[in-house]
Design an enzyme around this catalytic site. Sequence first.
Site, PDB file in Angstrom:
ATOM      1  N   LYS A   1       0.820  -1.215   0.000  1.00 49.02           N
ATOM      2  CA  LYS A   1       0.000   0.000   0.000  1.00 49.02           C
ATOM      3  C   LYS A   1       0.857   1.269   0.000  1.00 49.02           C
ATOM      4  CE  LYS A   1      -4.148  -1.942   0.215  1.00 49.02           C
ATOM      5  NZ  LYS A   1      -5.147  -1.807  -0.859  1.00 49.02           N
TER       6      LYS A   1
ATOM      7  N   GLU B   1      -9.682   5.918   3.106  1.00 48.23           N
ATOM      8  CA  GLU B   1     -10.519   4.831   3.595  1.00 48.23           C
ATOM      9  C   GLU B   1      -9.592   3.648   3.814  1.00 48.23           C
ATOM     10  OE1 GLU B   1     -10.014   5.352   0.396  1.00 48.23           O
ATOM     11  OE2 GLU B   1      -9.329   3.334  -0.101  1.00 48.23           O
TER      12      GLU B   1
ATOM     13  N   SER C   1       1.655  -9.510  -0.921  1.00 51.40           N
ATOM     14  CA  SER C   1       1.322  -8.088  -0.820  1.00 51.40           C
ATOM     15  C   SER C   1       1.498  -7.511   0.577  1.00 51.40           C
ATOM     16  CB  SER C   1      -0.107  -7.857  -1.304  1.00 51.40           C
ATOM     17  OG  SER C   1      -1.016  -8.653  -0.576  1.00 51.40           O
TER      18      SER C   1
END
Lengths: 277, 405
Positions: free
Chosen positions: B99, B121, B387
């Site tokens: 991210k 969010e 990830s």
Amino acid sequence: MKHRIDARFALAARENRAALVTFVTAGDPDHETSLEIVRALPGAGADVIELGMPFTDPMADGPAIQAAGLRALAAGETLVKTLDLVRAFRERDQDTPIVLMGYYNPIYVHGVERFLYEAKEAGADGMIVVDLPPEEDEELCLPALQSGLAFIRLATPTTDDKRLPAVLKNTAGFVYYVSVAGTTGAATPDFNVVGGAVDRLKRHTDLPVAVGFGVKTPEHAAAIAAYADGVVVGSAIVDAVAKSLDADGRATNKTVSAVTALVSALAAGVRRGRAAA
Amino acid sequence: MTAQPQPNSFRTGPDERGRFGIFGGRFVAETLMPLILELEAEYETAKKDPAFHAEMESYRTHYIGRPSPLYFAERLTEHLGGAKVYLKREELNHTGSHKVNNVLGQILLARRMGKKRVIAETGAGQHGVATATLCARFGLECVVFMGAVDVARQAPNVFRMKMLGATVVPVQSGAKTLKDAMNEALRDWVTNVADTFYCIGTVAGPHPYPAMVRDFQSIIGIETRAQMQEMEGRLPDSLIACVGGGSNAIGLFHPFLDESDVAIYGVEAAGFGLSGLNAASIAGGAPGVLHGNRTYLLMDKDGQIEEGHSISAGLDYPGIGPEHAWLNDIGRVKYLSATDDEAVSAFQLLSKLEGIIPALESAHAIAKVVELAPGLPKDHLMVVNLSGRGDKDVPQIAERLGTSL
Ligand SMILES: Cc1ncc(COP(=O)(O)O)c(C=O)c1O
């Protein structure tokens, strides 16, 4: 036939007053009560009815209208039922314009052509679809105008002069000026600032300009009616519905009268607006 | 729908209206439209500015710790007995997931635009943590919207965000998960347009977000290409990644889309199974419009959005990025799905075999490696995007396995 929306704004202008545009959510708190409410609105002084089409994810709405939509969905309201409601209203009222208001997804899933055909046939006059800016006009706006339904556009405090012509281009009925950047039910705006914004819009269009967002009381309505062609009230009416319900969220014998009492007071406020000015 | 004519390149989208085929677009309220146009213009300028790239490169190296390793998972490969499995170690990035790649790009952009307040969010909390981290680094106010259900199931990340100085707003509307957090973030943005930058955490939202977030994440695939060349002297044969909104997946996939010999798999969350509650929008959804773009959505026949389910908060979203919707329809990427149970097994397997605790999201991709690899030849090179790391999921897994911490 002249458009019911145009006729109604023309009538209000002849009477030297602003039109009162009232928002309620279709199916709130249940389908039958909501039909009763809608039928009672013109008698209480509403000039134009905005009928909310409930959606699970109303991104541009504040808590009051979000809750109304969820009540309606919980009670089984659907797009098809909302169009039935318009049809039932139209059987008894040929003059009060109805503007459907909502989000694009339920319309897209229903099918744009089918929606426009059925909305027109049911007796709706126009629509406001919050998540369709001019950049997406091909989706619904252009087909709507072609089928004789008004596609009413929102202009906002962020719509600058450069953008305004695009916003006003493919529109009809009236222009809805959103008085504050925010969601429905937001803080009450500074009415003087809003007056300037309405003047700016009027330099760009001959359509009537109605002002909404944050209009809660007859006093607010009067203040805006002094300079706008229309005053839109939504969250306050929907709140009146909410407050009239019983502990289980069901309609009571006070639900319809709670709405009509508020709408009558707002209608009186709108009529005071110009007299005071 | 593979009968559609194939484009010359799969890497040219979106068009000037932000469309990937019929998907994407700019379905937002008028209040936001001028901002979105401004953001697009600013991003186009930044993209052409060498100083922007140099700044990003420097933070990637010294702050995030890139490049992330491409690691040969020897014991997993032995255990499965087929394809040679490589892990792209995005879990080793600062803050513990991919991210941060995107957040870095957006925060540098927010600074260029002079914005002082950043909202985001978050589902699993990884995007929220990454945003809170970079806001701390650059002294920006940070407000993170998180569904109340996710606040409960990702408690460690909620505390991390607070430590970093962010305000976490638990969202009580709807299913109280990622979709509702995004609604609330959009409502905040509409209200605070003048000073606020909305840092979206995945390849969703109105144009230019899906393209911009993809560009920032593409470093994953760019590095993988070079690393695989160095280690094996050739390109991989297949790529696999989990898909919530699809940012880690598109980041790995995009640089390979025009390599027709590379098979590409996205893995959606099948929750309790495709016939039960799930979050697999391609497998179980239809085209619709939500959160600014047209894509596959889980919804009922009346167009009301349905509440998905996944054990993994980061995949618990009823939509998918529009570029994935398009890649599915033209048949370039194959979308599979993994259930909660499969993900939990994969989570345990990777922990025991490789000493790497994957995020529950990433465990969905591992679950499909477990399924696909055994049937493939030993010289087949498979890259799975790891990830994120699973520390945030430890309390949830413990509870599921009947252990109280
Ligand atoms: C570790 C990790 N992987 C994957 C995802 C899913 O997002 P995306 O599909 O955008 O990569 C998340 C989202 O929270 C995540 O935290």
